[in-house]
Design a protein around this motif. Structure first.
Motif, PDB file in Angstrom:
ATOM      1  N   ILE A  44     -30.292  22.962  49.966  1.00  0.00           N
ATOM      2  CA  ILE A  44     -30.061  22.721  51.392  1.00  0.00           C
ATOM      3  C   ILE A  44     -29.257  21.449  51.600  1.00  0.00           C
ATOM      4  N   ILE A  45     -29.564  20.411  50.848  1.00  0.00           N
ATOM      5  CA  ILE A  45     -28.821  19.145  50.952  1.00  0.00           C
ATOM      6  C   ILE A  45     -27.353  19.351  50.550  1.00  0.00           C
ATOM      7  N   ILE A  46     -27.119  20.020  49.439  1.00  0.00           N
ATOM      8  CA  ILE A  46     -25.749  20.250  48.965  1.00  0.00           C
ATOM      9  C   ILE A  46     -24.958  21.049  49.997  1.00  0.00           C
ATOM     10  N   LEU A  47     -25.566  22.096  50.538  1.00  0.00           N
ATOM     11  CA  LEU A  47     -24.858  22.903  51.540  1.00  0.00           C
ATOM     12  C   LEU A  47     -24.654  22.134  52.845  1.00  0.00           C
ATOM     13  N   HIS A  48     -25.561  21.255  53.175  1.00  0.00           N
ATOM     14  CA  HIS A  48     -25.384  20.432  54.377  1.00  0.00           C
ATOM     15  C   HIS A  48     -24.105  19.593  54.271  1.00  0.00           C
ATOM     16  N   PHE A  49     -23.898  18.988  53.124  1.00  0.00           N
ATOM     17  CA  PHE A  49     -22.744  18.115  52.962  1.00  0.00           C
ATOM     18  C   PHE A  49     -21.442  18.872  52.687  1.00  0.00           C
ATOM     19  N   LYS A  75     -34.454  33.601  47.735  1.00  0.00           N
ATOM     20  CA  LYS A  75     -35.649  33.170  48.455  1.00  0.00           C
ATOM     21  C   LYS A  75     -35.266  32.419  49.733  1.00  0.00           C
ATOM     22  N   LEU A  76     -34.297  31.517  49.632  1.00  0.00           N
ATOM     23  CA  LEU A  76     -33.868  30.772  50.819  1.00  0.00           C
ATOM     24  C   LEU A  76     -33.292  31.706  51.883  1.00  0.00           C
ATOM     25  N   GLU A  77     -32.596  32.735  51.434  1.00  0.00           N
ATOM     26  CA  GLU A  77     -32.054  33.709  52.382  1.00  0.00           C
ATOM     27  C   GLU A  77     -33.190  34.498  53.039  1.00  0.00           C
ATOM     28  N   ALA A  78     -34.156  34.936  52.238  1.00  0.00           N
ATOM     29  CA  ALA A  78     -35.287  35.712  52.763  1.00  0.00           C
ATOM     30  C   ALA A  78     -36.103  34.906  53.769  1.00  0.00           C
ATOM     31  N   GLU A  79     -36.167  33.591  53.561  1.00  0.00           N
ATOM     32  CA  GLU A  79     -36.928  32.735  54.474  1.00  0.00           C
ATOM     33  C   GLU A  79     -36.095  32.252  55.658  1.00  0.00           C
ATOM     34  N   GLY A  80     -34.839  32.667  55.711  1.00  0.00           N
ATOM     35  CA  GLY A  80     -34.008  32.369  56.866  1.00  0.00           C
ATOM     36  C   GLY A  80     -33.312  31.026  56.861  1.00  0.00           C
ATOM     37  N   TYR A  81     -33.190  30.399  55.689  1.00  0.00           N
ATOM     38  CA  TYR A  81     -32.541  29.088  55.590  1.00  0.00           C
ATOM     39  C   TYR A  81     -31.043  29.192  55.310  1.00  0.00           C
ATOM     40  N   ILE A  82     -30.633  30.281  54.655  1.00  0.00           N
ATOM     41  CA  ILE A  82     -29.249  30.418  54.185  1.00  0.00           C
ATOM     42  C   ILE A  82     -28.687  31.775  54.585  1.00  0.00           C
ATOM     43  N   LYS A  83     -27.386  31.766  54.860  1.00  0.00           N
ATOM     44  CA  LYS A  83     -26.663  33.009  55.139  1.00  0.00           C
ATOM     45  C   LYS A  83     -25.679  33.235  53.998  1.00  0.00           C
ATOM     46  N   LYS A  84     -25.682  34.457  53.433  1.00  0.00           N
ATOM     47  CA  LYS A  84     -24.720  34.834  52.394  1.00  0.00           C
ATOM     48  C   LYS A  84     -23.654  35.705  53.045  1.00  0.00           C
ATOM     49  N   THR A  85     -22.395  35.443  52.667  1.00  0.00           N
ATOM     50  CA  THR A  85     -21.279  36.232  53.175  1.00  0.00           C
ATOM     51  C   THR A  85     -20.415  36.651  52.001  1.00  0.00           C
ATOM     52  N   LYS A  91     -14.605  40.990  46.738  1.00  0.00           N
ATOM     53  CA  LYS A  91     -16.008  41.377  46.948  1.00  0.00           C
ATOM     54  C   LYS A  91     -16.947  40.790  45.889  1.00  0.00           C
ATOM     55  N   ARG A  92     -16.392  40.246  44.811  1.00  0.00           N
ATOM     56  CA  ARG A  92     -17.235  39.630  43.780  1.00  0.00           C
ATOM     57  C   ARG A  92     -17.700  38.241  44.191  1.00  0.00           C
ATOM     58  N   MET A  93     -17.039  37.659  45.194  1.00  0.00           N
ATOM     59  CA  MET A  93     -17.372  36.294  45.631  1.00  0.00           C
ATOM     60  C   MET A  93     -18.312  36.318  46.828  1.00  0.00           C
ATOM     61  N   THR A  94     -19.338  35.477  46.741  1.00  0.00           N
ATOM     62  CA  THR A  94     -20.290  35.331  47.830  1.00  0.00           C
ATOM     63  C   THR A  94     -20.284  33.879  48.272  1.00  0.00           C
ATOM     64  N   TYR A  95     -20.199  33.674  49.585  1.00  0.00           N
ATOM     65  CA  TYR A  95     -20.231  32.321  50.149  1.00  0.00           C
ATOM     66  C   TYR A  95     -21.584  32.056  50.781  1.00  0.00           C
ATOM     67  N   LEU A  96     -21.990  30.798  50.728  1.00  0.00           N
ATOM     68  CA  LEU A  96     -23.290  30.385  51.241  1.00  0.00           C
ATOM     69  C   LEU A  96     -23.111  29.338  52.327  1.00  0.00           C
ATOM     70  N   GLU A  97     -23.892  29.489  53.396  1.00  0.00           N
ATOM     71  CA  GLU A  97     -23.900  28.524  54.493  1.00  0.00           C
ATOM     72  C   GLU A  97     -25.335  28.365  54.968  1.00  0.00           C
ATOM     73  N   LEU A  98     -25.618  27.220  55.572  1.00  0.00           N
ATOM     74  CA  LEU A  98     -26.933  26.999  56.149  1.00  0.00           C
ATOM     75  C   LEU A  98     -27.052  27.716  57.481  1.00  0.00           C
ATOM     76  N   LYS A  99     -28.245  28.193  57.762  1.00  0.00           N
ATOM     77  CA  LYS A  99     -28.551  28.741  59.076  1.00  0.00           C
ATOM     78  C   LYS A  99     -29.258  27.651  59.886  1.00  0.00           C
ATOM     79  N   ASP A 100     -29.431  27.885  61.163  1.00  0.00           N
ATOM     80  CA  ASP A 100     -30.058  26.892  62.042  1.00  0.00           C
ATOM     81  C   ASP A 100     -31.429  26.449  61.553  1.00  0.00           C
ATOM     82  N   LYS A 101     -32.184  27.342  60.950  1.00  0.00           N
ATOM     83  CA  LYS A 101     -33.522  27.000  60.450  1.00  0.00           C
ATOM     84  C   LYS A 101     -33.460  25.835  59.453  1.00  0.00           C
ATOM     85  N   SER A 102     -32.406  25.765  58.643  1.00  0.00           N
ATOM     86  CA  SER A 102     -32.247  24.661  57.697  1.00  0.00           C
ATOM     87  C   SER A 102     -32.045  23.349  58.430  1.00  0.00           C
ATOM     88  N   GLN A 103     -31.312  23.393  59.523  1.00  0.00           N
ATOM     89  CA  GLN A 103     -31.066  22.181  60.302  1.00  0.00           C
ATOM     90  C   GLN A 103     -32.380  21.584  60.808  1.00  0.00           C
TER      91      GLN A 103
END
Length: 145
Positions: A44-49, A75-85, A91-103
């Protein structure tokens, strides 16, 4: 080094400090209602920055193998902290971003970071803490895996 006791080696000290540090951070988090382990908080810290990273970039930053990071991310995605795109172009690449719950928990994580810093200063003093920062930065900057 052969004559040194492994228990008093740099290897042993760094390993034990890491374990104690993670336990301290996780205990402080639990006191504040965060049940995530340090590994999850670190993501979460790494994605925040960095706002948005590919799985590969995150794996490299964590220095962990892909399967371990995938498990943590799932697990972070299932708990609503991260969004995968999935990347539109590759299509082999997946990007990760924080969702509001992480904030919602980031302020608490930064608070715990301050408490950790204060604890280290309390144990070794401000000057040695500054030296510790400098040495750790030098190790991280020069350690190539």
């Amino acid at each position: 080094m052969k004559n040194k006791n492994l228990e008093n080696s740099l290897f042993s000290y760094i390993s034990r400090i890491r374990i104690k540090s993670c336990c301290f951070i996780e205990n402080e988090a639990k006191k504040r209602g965060i049940t995530l382990s340090y590994s999850y908080m670190r993501i979460i810290i790494i994605l925040h920055f960095n706002k948005k990273l590919s799985m590969k970039e995150l794996t490299n930053r964590l220095g962990r193998d892909k399967s371990t990071v995938t498990s943590l991310i799932n697990k972070l995605e299932a708990e609503g902290y991260i969004k995968k795109t999935v990347c539109d172009f590759d299509k082999r690449m997946t990007y990760l971003e924080l969702k509001d719950k992480s904030q919602e928990i980031l302020d608490t994580i930064f608070e715990i970071s301050e408490v950790f810093h204060e604890k280290v200063v309390e144990m070794i003093g401000e000057e040695d803490t500054d030296t510790l920062y400098r040495i750790n930065k030098k190790l991280l900057d020069n350690w190539n895996l």
